[in-house]
Design an enzyme around this catalytic site. Sequence first.
Site, short mmCIF file in Angstrom:
data_model
loop_
_atom_site.label_atom_id
_atom_site.label_comp_id
_atom_site.label_asym_id
_atom_site.label_seq_id
_atom_site.Cartn_x
_atom_site.Cartn_y
_atom_site.Cartn_z
N ALA A 1 -12.08 3.63 3.42
CA ALA A 1 -10.76 3.08 3.70
C ALA A 1 -10.37 3.74 5.06
CB ALA A 1 -9.87 3.52 2.72
N TYR B 1 -1.46 -10.42 1.96
CA TYR B 1 -2.88 -9.85 1.68
C TYR B 1 -3.69 -11.13 1.83
CZ TYR B 1 -6.17 -6.49 0.00
OH TYR B 1 -7.20 -5.61 0.04
#
EC number: 1.3.1.9
Length: 400
Positions: free
Chosen positions: A142, A238
């Site tokens: 991430a 998203y």
Amino acid sequence: MRIEPIIQGVVARSAHPFGCEAAIKKQIAFVKKAPQISQGPKRVLILGASSGFGLAARIALTFGGAQADTIGVSFERGPSEKGTGSAGWYNNVFFKREAEKEGRIAINIVGDAFASETRTQVIEAIETYFEGEVDLVIYSLATGMRPIPNQPGEFWRSVIKPFGQTVTGASLDLEHDRWIDTTLESATEEEALHTIKVMGGEDWESWIDTLINAESIAQGCQTIAFSYVGPEITHPIYLDGTLGRAKIDLHQTSHSLNLKLANFDGAAYATVCKALVTKASVFIPALSPYLLALYRVMKDEKCHEGCIEQMQRLFATKLYGQDHISVDGERLVRMDDWELAPHIQNKVNQILEEMDANNFQVIGDYQGFKNEFLQLNGFGFDEVDYSQDIDLQTILKLTP
């Protein structure tokens, strides 16, 4: 010195070493009591091993039945005269300590997972500790940027934006417990491309190619990476935005990797997880109100899961010990099945229709949301005495 939680907006600027230790021990205790992983992998490489799903996967596979040995790669900052260091640093330290108590190998490689030197270190560690091969590769990086190869100092930088439309939603300022209305402009094609480069599947595939070329892939080796799809209400920010484009690229990469690993009787899967509070997810504008409502409903329905519950269930009931691996029509392993159940989503939508700046702390699970965020950094554990002074020299000796 006394270590207090320091939050700037949605960024934690401090971490409590012994709170991180408590978090590790709590997760270990959970997986030991949960339904166990059978026929699990014994030699596991985790890229992005120090927090979130990567850390939870490492704990589940080591202590939740598989008794795996692990090599974890992460980019973390240790303590110094200037600060306490990052939570991931301490997660690495205390995970290794607990794993070695039970006779497991736990190698921490602290470095940039995009760097060729790190890949060399990983291959050497696989040769040294794993007899040259891995049974499972978990890709859980991430990050907001990725170096452009052969262009020193140049980076691709990801953005979190909608595509083809402007989206208005709310973010949460955890520092001041505030609801902030935000408007996100549409991404450019270049921004979308950069986000795919950072968060899509290209680097995952590059890692697997490196391992294949080094003859480090065991017979039956699998690889997984984590994704999110979400319900329709989250799609504008998203799935239909830059993040969604990157995740679709990740899904497509899983198919090409599946073909490559078929030569080893292995497989590759993108695993769609549920929405959770992580260091990454709190940055996504307009997702926070959804998380508040989802946490409230799933806790009321007694089906809430954090990262550790998700990972234990993934390995115990989906990926290992099964006659076949259950996937959807797009070959995705769905760990968001409980989240997307119609009765859950109906209740979530009812809460979201009423939620605003005046009541979000009451009708949503704001306290649970914030406490989970604090616990990512070692705060908010009843068993830890936060009033106790910590000697800097003591924590300087904690090395992963």
